[in-house]
Design an enzyme around this catalytic site. Structure first.
Site, mmCIF file in Angstrom:
data_model
loop_
_atom_site.group_PDB
_atom_site.id
_atom_site.type_symbol
_atom_site.label_atom_id
_atom_site.label_comp_id
_atom_site.label_asym_id
_atom_site.label_seq_id
_atom_site.Cartn_x
_atom_site.Cartn_y
_atom_site.Cartn_z
ATOM 1 N N GLY A 9 21.140 25.572 8.196
ATOM 2 C CA GLY A 9 21.611 26.963 8.209
ATOM 3 C C GLY A 9 21.704 27.407 9.659
ATOM 4 O O GLY A 9 20.683 27.491 10.326
ATOM 5 N N GLY A 14 19.056 31.017 11.928
ATOM 6 C CA GLY A 14 19.206 29.650 12.460
ATOM 7 C C GLY A 14 19.544 29.644 13.925
ATOM 8 O O GLY A 14 19.006 28.827 14.694
ATOM 9 N N ASP A 33 25.115 23.135 9.292
ATOM 10 C CA ASP A 33 25.671 24.196 8.462
ATOM 11 C C ASP A 33 26.895 23.640 7.726
ATOM 12 O O ASP A 33 27.443 22.602 8.112
ATOM 13 C CB ASP A 33 26.063 25.413 9.342
ATOM 14 N N ASN A 95 21.437 31.441 -4.160
ATOM 15 C CA ASN A 95 20.667 30.624 -3.211
ATOM 16 C C ASN A 95 19.978 29.446 -3.886
ATOM 17 O O ASN A 95 19.687 28.435 -3.249
ATOM 18 C CB ASN A 95 19.667 31.504 -2.461
ATOM 19 N N SER A 119 14.645 30.743 3.374
ATOM 20 C CA SER A 119 15.635 31.397 2.506
ATOM 21 C C SER A 119 14.981 32.188 1.380
ATOM 22 O O SER A 119 13.927 31.801 0.856
ATOM 23 C CB SER A 119 16.577 30.342 1.909
ATOM 24 N N ASN A 120 15.629 33.288 1.028
ATOM 25 C CA ASN A 120 15.134 34.150 -0.053
ATOM 26 C C ASN A 120 15.829 33.851 -1.380
ATOM 27 O O ASN A 120 16.936 33.323 -1.385
ATOM 28 C CB ASN A 120 15.405 35.623 0.321
ATOM 29 N N HIS A 175 6.548 37.240 -1.493
ATOM 30 C CA HIS A 175 7.262 37.879 -0.382
ATOM 31 C C HIS A 175 8.266 38.870 -0.967
ATOM 32 O O HIS A 175 9.436 38.560 -1.172
ATOM 33 C CB HIS A 175 8.000 36.831 0.452
HETATM 34 O O1 TXD Z 1 10.680 36.289 5.502
HETATM 35 C C1 TXD Z 1 11.619 35.640 5.015
HETATM 36 N N1 TXD Z 1 11.425 34.448 4.463
HETATM 37 C C2 TXD Z 1 13.027 36.240 5.044
HETATM 38 C C3 TXD Z 1 14.119 35.208 4.779
HETATM 39 C C4 TXD Z 1 13.301 37.063 6.225
HETATM 40 C C5 TXD Z 1 14.593 37.384 6.526
HETATM 41 C C6 TXD Z 1 15.781 36.685 5.938
HETATM 42 N N2 TXD Z 1 15.438 35.836 4.834
HETATM 43 C C7 TXD Z 1 16.465 34.967 4.240
HETATM 44 O O2 TXD Z 1 16.851 33.902 5.107
HETATM 45 C C8 TXD Z 1 17.755 35.656 3.914
HETATM 46 O O3 TXD Z 1 17.611 36.482 2.768
HETATM 47 C C9 TXD Z 1 18.662 34.472 3.681
HETATM 48 O O4 TXD Z 1 18.448 33.961 2.402
HETATM 49 C C10 TXD Z 1 18.153 33.464 4.709
HETATM 50 C C11 TXD Z 1 19.016 33.352 5.935
HETATM 51 O O5 TXD Z 1 19.184 34.596 6.505
HETATM 52 P P1 TXD Z 1 20.284 34.755 7.695
HETATM 53 O O6 TXD Z 1 20.221 36.165 8.162
HETATM 54 O O7 TXD Z 1 20.131 33.642 8.676
HETATM 55 O O8 TXD Z 1 21.644 34.541 6.869
HETATM 56 P P2 TXD Z 1 23.073 34.106 7.458
HETATM 57 O O9 TXD Z 1 23.239 34.641 8.835
HETATM 58 O O10 TXD Z 1 24.054 34.433 6.376
HETATM 59 O O11 TXD Z 1 22.951 32.506 7.579
HETATM 60 C C12 TXD Z 1 22.887 31.694 6.455
HETATM 61 C C13 TXD Z 1 23.622 30.418 6.816
HETATM 62 C C14 TXD Z 1 25.134 30.634 7.011
HETATM 63 O O12 TXD Z 1 25.516 30.210 8.310
HETATM 64 C C15 TXD Z 1 25.769 29.786 5.925
HETATM 65 O O13 TXD Z 1 26.985 29.181 6.309
HETATM 66 C C16 TXD Z 1 24.705 28.759 5.707
HETATM 67 O O14 TXD Z 1 23.491 29.489 5.737
HETATM 68 N N3 TXD Z 1 24.835 28.042 4.438
HETATM 69 C C17 TXD Z 1 24.490 26.763 4.284
HETATM 70 N N4 TXD Z 1 23.965 25.902 5.175
HETATM 71 C C18 TXD Z 1 23.728 24.662 4.688
HETATM 72 N N5 TXD Z 1 23.985 24.268 3.415
HETATM 73 C C19 TXD Z 1 24.518 25.126 2.527
HETATM 74 N N6 TXD Z 1 24.781 24.731 1.253
HETATM 75 C C20 TXD Z 1 24.793 26.443 2.953
HETATM 76 N N7 TXD Z 1 25.311 27.545 2.334
HETATM 77 C C21 TXD Z 1 25.317 28.513 3.259
#
Ligand code: TXD
Length: 308
Positions: A9, A14, A33, A95, A119-120, A175
């Site tokens: 990610g 990331g 990604d 997710n 991830s959430n 969480h």
């Molecule tokens: O405390 C915690 N655990 C939380 C987690 C705190 C804040 C955010 N939380 C969660 O982290 C949020 O609810 C999301 O589920 C994740 C990632 O948050 P982020 O803000 O980084 O989201 P983005 O900017 O949308 O990035 C997600 C990336 C994006 O670039 C997609 O293209 C990629 O994930 N993505 C993938 N990567 C790899 N493989 C697959 N299948 C895929 N699908 C999407």
């Protein structure tokens, strides 16, 4: 030989993770990604800044799981983030499918890695990764309580006008809205905050901590918090990479601890070169236990919706 850190990610969190890992020279970094060009572009940009930061860590971007081969640490942020009006649980269906593919990719290409899931909905996503990867429980952990406790610490420090470094806190459970900030165990240089703040102020800080993620989502409108989550996950990764025996609350697989069996939920643990080396069972009073049990039930209900 530098360690190798794979970030699954390359989005908001990331990207900050990559910068923290590379610029602190914790290891060589590969950002994975599914979006073509995104990880490669972010990696190239950071690598071009390296001469001024003084790091020789390699930073690469990838769209193929074979490029994460040999990773010592994997941090997973793949997945959608919340938008205003959404709960973390609303992300489950989308997710979950993403996590299934990520877990298979990591299992097949980085079988010896220590895995931090971000991830959430966090407690369900880390459970899913564990079930699909088959990795041992000490090498699969979720980042949550450390972030919630960090937010709690910041709010206490701001209220008292003191250094954030002198506040310690623990937040257990799932969480989400049912998380359990343990007021009794929050101190300022060892002094319980109940001696320094009114109950009304403490209640307000507890409420703000529970809603802190949503507060940032409401302000950003296009996504959720990403710097404090990244810093929190990197603290965990560094504890593993440098065998620091740190103690913080993470989503760990409980198999009897705190009366929980077979669920990932936020509990205090010791993190070092053995990953989650042990869970610290702290005493909870009746009210704390009741809140914790309710939070565990929320996690159990959410995990019960998972079809693997
Ligand atoms: O405390 C915690 N655990 C939380 C987690 C705190 C804040 C955010 N939380 C969660 O982290 C949020 O609810 C999301 O589920 C994740 C990632 O948050 P982020 O803000 O980084 O989201 P983005 O900017 O949308 O990035 C997600 C990336 C994006 O670039 C997609 O293209 C990629 O994930 N993505 C993938 N990567 C790899 N493989 C697959 N299948 C895929 N699908 C999407």
């Amino acid at each position: 030989m530098r360690k190798r850190i794979a970030l699954i990610g390359g989005g908001n969190i990331g990207g900050v993770l990559a910068e923290l890992a590379a610029y602190r020279e914790l290891g060589d970094v590969v950002i994975f990604d599914v979006v073509e060009g995104l990880p490669q572009g972010k990696a190239l940009d950071m690598a071009e800044g390296a001469p001024l930061v003084g790091t020789d860590a390699r930073i690469e971007g990838a769209n193929d799981y074979k490029d994460i081969a040999g990773a010592d640490v994997v941090i997973i942020t793949a997945g959608l983030a919340r938008k205003p009006g959404m709960s973390r649980d609303d992300l489950l269906n989308t997710n979950l499918e993403i996590m299934k593919s990520v877990a298979a990719g990591v299992r097949d290409n980085a079988p010896d890695a220590f895995v931090i899931v971000v991830s959430n909905p966090l407690d369900a996503m880390v459970y899913t990764f564990k079930e699909i990867s088959g990795f041992p429980k000490n090498r699969v952990v979720g980042m949550a309580g450390i972030l919630d406790a960090t937010r709690f610490r910041a709010f206490v420090a701001w209220e008292l006008g003191i250094s954030v470094k002198d506040v310690t806190a623990l937040v257990l459970g799932g969480h989400g809205d049912t998380m359990v900030p343990l007021v009794r165990y929050c101190t300022v240089a060892g002094v319980p905050i109940t001696q320094l703040l009114s109950q009304e102020t403490i209640d307000a800080i507890v409420k703000r901590t529970k809603g802190a993620g949503g507060e940032v989502v409401g302000l950003l409108k296009t996504g959720s918090a990403f710097v404090s989550p990244a810093v929190s996950a990197m603290e965990m990764a560094e504890a593993y990479l440098r065998d620091k025996k740190r103690v913080f609350a993470c989503a760990c697989l409980c198999e009897g601890e705190f009366g929980v069996d077979g669920l990932y939920v936020g509990v205090p643990c010791v993190m070092g070169a053995g990953g989650v080396e042990r869970i610290l069972e702290v005493a909870l009073n009746e009210e704390e236990q009741s809140s914790f049990d309710a939070s565990v039930e929320h996690v159990r209900t959410l995990v019960g919706q998972i079809q693997l």
